[in-house]
Design a protein around this motif. Structure first.
Motif, short mmCIF file in Angstrom:
data_model
loop_
_atom_site.label_atom_id
_atom_site.label_comp_id
_atom_site.label_asym_id
_atom_site.label_seq_id
_atom_site.Cartn_x
_atom_site.Cartn_y
_atom_site.Cartn_z
N PRO A 146 7.73 1.37 8.73
CA PRO A 146 7.69 2.81 8.47
C PRO A 146 8.96 3.34 7.81
N LEU A 147 10.12 2.77 8.15
CA LEU A 147 11.36 3.29 7.60
C LEU A 147 11.50 2.98 6.12
N SER A 148 11.23 1.74 5.72
CA SER A 148 11.36 1.38 4.31
C SER A 148 10.36 2.13 3.45
N ALA A 149 9.12 2.21 3.93
CA ALA A 149 8.08 2.91 3.15
C ALA A 149 8.42 4.39 3.00
N ALA A 166 5.23 0.06 -3.77
CA ALA A 166 4.58 -1.24 -3.85
C ALA A 166 5.58 -2.34 -4.18
N ALA A 167 6.60 -2.02 -4.98
CA ALA A 167 7.63 -3.01 -5.32
C ALA A 167 8.43 -3.42 -4.10
N VAL A 168 8.70 -2.45 -3.21
CA VAL A 168 9.36 -2.77 -1.94
C VAL A 168 8.52 -3.75 -1.15
N PHE A 169 7.24 -3.46 -1.06
CA PHE A 169 6.34 -4.32 -0.29
C PHE A 169 6.13 -5.67 -0.97
N ALA A 170 6.21 -5.69 -2.31
CA ALA A 170 6.00 -6.94 -3.06
C ALA A 170 7.07 -7.98 -2.75
N MET A 171 8.21 -7.54 -2.23
CA MET A 171 9.24 -8.51 -1.84
C MET A 171 8.74 -9.42 -0.72
N GLN A 172 7.69 -8.97 -0.03
CA GLN A 172 7.08 -9.81 0.99
C GLN A 172 6.57 -11.12 0.38
N PRO A 424 -5.86 -4.21 -0.87
CA PRO A 424 -5.53 -3.44 0.34
C PRO A 424 -4.24 -3.84 1.04
N ASN A 425 -3.77 -5.07 0.89
CA ASN A 425 -2.53 -5.43 1.58
C ASN A 425 -1.36 -4.61 1.06
N ALA A 426 -1.40 -4.19 -0.20
CA ALA A 426 -0.36 -3.33 -0.76
C ALA A 426 -0.67 -1.86 -0.55
N THR A 427 -1.90 -1.44 -0.83
CA THR A 427 -2.22 -0.01 -0.78
C THR A 427 -2.20 0.55 0.64
N THR A 428 -2.56 -0.27 1.64
CA THR A 428 -2.50 0.23 3.02
C THR A 428 -1.06 0.51 3.44
N PHE A 429 -0.10 -0.14 2.80
CA PHE A 429 1.31 0.14 3.05
C PHE A 429 1.78 1.38 2.31
N VAL A 430 1.27 1.59 1.10
CA VAL A 430 1.76 2.66 0.24
C VAL A 430 1.25 4.03 0.70
#
Length: 540
Positions: A146-149, A166-172, A424-430
């Motif tokens: 939650p904090l990074s997003a 999404a770029a933040v999450f893409a580091m996963q 959805p793995n990216a959009t559910t985060f965004v």
């Protein structure tokens, strides 16, 4: 009817893409790099743990972890992550994003190192210590979601906000890839150095043998997760608090203007009177459990939680147990034909190939297209193709097990990873970082993410037991008979189909400011309706 936007927030919304955007992506993204490395590296070493500490359970499947131990080692970090998402999500709205941002990183650094130093005089002691530290590792990882997003969404401009989050999450994806590469390097080095074990022995003896130095392999792999987190800590602490939290939640307009003037390199007015007037509006005072929240955002929260829950059932089942699926179809040889160190190498090689060819590209396809196509269509498309490929793998499952067709199975299996990440793995985060009010944004993202981890726990524990053969004699030692991999894949296909349905509860945030989406800047009772996804928002 919308009020005039605060100057500092409008400046963020219309800012051109510049260095501070990329700096924020790297600082927040390295947390997700570490998150993915820590969560998925365990799947590379569970077979090795069984070889080292549980060598005599079954000669046909040497070193298989007992059911309870395997479930605990695999799932305890997910339980910790769920708890951390709820706790730090709430704390991020109460104390500010920055104040608790460093705590999550310290937890990850300390617990990554401690996981590799797990101690005990016997197997149960080592496993208990490992599970203890991995729970707290997961707790720190949970806070990062939650904090990074939220930080990235509140720093970004509205035109490219989706791509930045999404770029933040893409580091996963890079974290998953790196875990495989590190495991490849470490296992190859030990295999070469110690000749593990002598190759003059017969196949069964080589498989049953495990050199003492193999105990260092899993420890080194797990401890490496502390490195990227430690490298990021200093820069994370230098980030200023987001202007949206400072102005809209802490009500300190002067500090918000000062912080963002330095970041954007422009002159900004404090506008303290405007902040005070905004704070008096009923739309900026309702709580999470109020009727007003249920009216404005209840369906949105239902949509973000259910889609993330359903997605993670399939996503974590596939990621954590891909080694078992590849063994079942014969791509990875049975354990009785390999020594322990070489088994780590083969499992890591398979995971690295999948990450390189499908997982990582999927994330970056989302980054490229999320502000063009929109969150809704990417999520719907991802769930659709995940459903199609799961059924395509499951229905003719026996066909794929034949040697000439194994490569086809691997390709189609890789495509499920591609469309989960370009989907959805990216959009559910965004989306949860965009559609809720600033004072509840971190909390609601934490709730949505925690629902996802609940799905991950269901997937991890459910797949572990469900994928066992229908004949108990063929199941792993200590496990009851399951429904088999074929039927398990069919179930996962149905789960993805449900995800398509619940996607219709999630609004489309493309091209709108965060205040437009949350209704914080409205004079009247206007609210964002569920069902907006059918209409794309106008370009900024």
């Amino acid at each position: 009817m919308a009020r005039e936007q605060l100057q500092v927030l409008n400046a963020l919304d219309v800012a051109k893409t510049q260095l501070y955007h990329f700096t924020a992506i790297i600082i927040a993204g390295m947390g997700f790099f570490t998150d993915a490395y820590d969560l998925f590296s365990i799947s590379l070493v569970t077979k090795l743990l069984g070889r080292i500490y549980y060598t005599n359970l079954n000669k046909e499947k040497p070193g298989t972890l007992p059911p309870g131990i395997s479930a605990a080692v695999t799932g305890v970090a997910l339980v910790g992550t769920l708890a951390g998402q709820l706790f730090f999500g709430w704390l991020g709205d109460k104390m500010g994003r920055k104040k608790v941002y460093g705590v999550t990183l310290i937890l990850m650094i300390v617990c990554s190192l401690a996981s590799g130093l797990s101690f005990g005089s016997h197997a149960k002691g080592v496993m208990a210590t490992l599970c203890f530290f991995r729970f707290w590792l997961g707790f720190g990882i949970g806070g990062d979601y939650p904090l990074s997003a939220t930080i990235m969404s509140e720093y970004a401009n509205k035109r490219t906000r989706g791509a930045f989050i999404a770029a933040v999450f893409a580091m996963q994806g890079f974290g998953i890839l790196t875990s495989g590469i590190v495991a490849l390097i470490v296992s190859a080095a030990f295999d070469h150095a110690y000749g593990a074990p002598p190759y003059g022995q017969d196949v069964a003896s080589r498989a049953a043998s495990t050199v003492p130095q193999a105990d260092y392999i899993w420890r080194i792999i797990l401890m490496f997760g502390a490195v990227p987190a430690a490298l990021t800590y200093y820069w994370r602490m230098k980030m200023p608090e987001t202007a949206r939290y400072t102005a809209l939640v802490a009500k300190n307009a002067r500090k918000a203007a000062k912080d963002m003037a330095q970041v954007l390199n422009v002159a900004l007015e404090a506008e303290e009177e405007k902040v005070e007037k905004m704070a008096e509006k009923p739309a900026n005072s309702f709580g999470l459990f109020s009727k007003e929240f249920a009216k404005r955002h209840g369906l949105h929260l239902l949509g973000t939680t259910t889609t993330w829950f359903l997605l993670d059932i399939a996503f974590y089942s596939n990621n954590l147990f891909q080694k078992d699926i590849f063994t079942a179809i014969g791509w990875i040889p049975p354990a009785k034909e390999m020594n322990a160190v070489h088994e780590v190498y083969r499992v890591a090689r398979a995971q690295t190939l999948i990450a390189l060819c499908s997982t990582v590209p999927g994330y970056w396809f989302t980054v490229a297209f999320i502000d063009v196509i929109g969150r809704f269509w990417i999520q719907l498309m991802g769930f659709f193709f995940m459903t199609v490929f799961m059924f395509a793998l499951a229905i003719p499952y026996e066909h794929w097990k034949e040697r000439p067709h194994r490569i086809g199975f691997v390709i189609m299996y890789s495509l499920t990873f591609f469309f989960s990440n370009f989907g959805p793995n990216a959009t559910t985060f965004v989306v949860p970082a965009e559609i809720f009010p600033a004072r509840l944004r971190s909390t609601c993202h934490g709730i949505s993410a925690a629902a996802g981890k609940a799905g991950a726990i269901v997937g991890a524990f459910g797949f572990l037991y469900a994928s066992q053969p229908t004949n108990k004699k063929d199941a792993d030692p200590g496990y009851p008979a399951g429904i088999g991999i074929k039927k398990t894949l069919i179930v996962l296909g149905c789960v993805n189909a449900l995800g398509m349905i619940f996607t219709f509860l999630v609004p489309e945030p493309k091209g709108k400011s965060l205040e437009e989406l949350s209704g914080e800047n409205d004079d009247d009772d206007t609210e964002l309706q569920a069902g907006v996804p059918y209409r794309t928002a106008p370009e900024a």
